[in-house]
Design a protein around this motif. Sequence first.
Motif, mmCIF file in Angstrom:
data_model
loop_
_atom_site.group_PDB
_atom_site.id
_atom_site.type_symbol
_atom_site.label_atom_id
_atom_site.label_comp_id
_atom_site.label_asym_id
_atom_site.label_seq_id
_atom_site.Cartn_x
_atom_site.Cartn_y
_atom_site.Cartn_z
ATOM 1 N N GLU A 248 2.310 1.729 -3.462
ATOM 2 C CA GLU A 248 1.489 2.309 -4.485
ATOM 3 C C GLU A 248 1.037 3.644 -4.130
ATOM 4 O OE1 GLU A 248 0.406 0.674 -7.083
ATOM 5 O OE2 GLU A 248 1.247 -1.357 -6.706
ATOM 6 N N LYS B 134 0.773 -0.995 -0.033
ATOM 7 C CA LYS B 134 0.015 0.076 -0.196
ATOM 8 C C LYS B 134 0.803 1.113 0.043
ATOM 9 C CE LYS B 134 -3.749 2.256 2.646
ATOM 10 N NZ LYS B 134 -4.393 2.128 3.865
ATOM 11 N N LYS C 98 5.061 5.851 -5.070
ATOM 12 C CA LYS C 98 5.592 5.343 -6.368
ATOM 13 C C LYS C 98 5.961 6.425 -7.251
ATOM 14 C CE LYS C 98 1.968 2.916 -8.825
ATOM 15 N NZ LYS C 98 1.760 1.578 -9.595
#
Length: 357
Positions: free
Chosen positions: A321, A318, A324
Amino acid sequence: MVERETEAKSSGSGVTNPYHRTEHCDKIHAYRCDKEVGVIGIDISKEHLITSRGRVRRYENKKEGYEEILKMKPCTIVLEPTGVYAIKPSQYFKERGVRVLQVSPNVLSREKEFRGKKTDFYDAEKLENMVDKAKEYDYNPLKEMTTLYLFLKDIETKYKNRLKRALFLVSDNDKVSKDRLEKLAKGDFTQEELYQLEYTPLVLEEIKMLAKNLLETQERLKEVRRMIEGQVPQDHVLLTIPGVGRLAAGIIIGIVGDVKRFPKPESFVAYCGLDPVVERSGRAVISRGISKRGNKYLRSLFYFLAVRSYSRNPTLLKFYETHKDRLKGRKLYVALARKLARVVWSVWYNNRPYEPK
């Protein structure tokens, strides 16, 4: 062996200094020369143990000195964990029924009040008065095995780098596979395409020796790894974290010891050297990466685990994501390593199995 020529002089302020015995010794030392004492503070160095009580207060850091201290029949000994020099006497006293307490160097430094010249005798007396701030001594077998494992890993890396250097000098292939390593250790160079240079015979002897030592080191590493994994309980709470296996858990436990000494996750992250360095000037906030002031092995371990297993850990995935697009490359993995360190602290400190958040 006890050094009887040196004793200690005590003043009203608690500062003590070595001096030669005088006719007033009995009166001066009355309160510190009981045959049976309750608590003794000991300042430890490589060569000596300095005690807070006793007519003779300097003992050698070996069995004879320990036995002399035990003759005072202490019920509790308080000392500062000065690395390897404190392990042997601590374990010796503990196995003979004496309660052994340790005072953190950070706590001791904050409590010291130097009046006059600092002495080891003063430190010993200060330790005696810090029973309430000391923690029970507990030998951690994983610490010895972990330090040995990391020591062998460092040696393995040095052997590999040196071997690659030597291979580069005589061939165009410096790759080190298992099969090739075994052949090199036996001196089998029949399948090698070698440069026939003046130094080639000498380098080939070096390659043979390095390959043999590297294989032996790798075998030792396997043995120590099995020992570490065998010391980690099957139900240890760290094993509930996805991506943290028995070896990783053993290394973390061996290096950290008691996680309760880190009351906040920030202090644990700083111990790992993963805390961010931020500079502020007016309204400007500049990030300078991580401090790298903590334990380099923990820092490397968390980075390795973050890179290898972030996709299996819901919390790290998590985080990945979410960040990134803002963080790229190594910066992202360092941030993941820091996040993993916080997860490890939370699970271990609270002694609760990992739960995705």
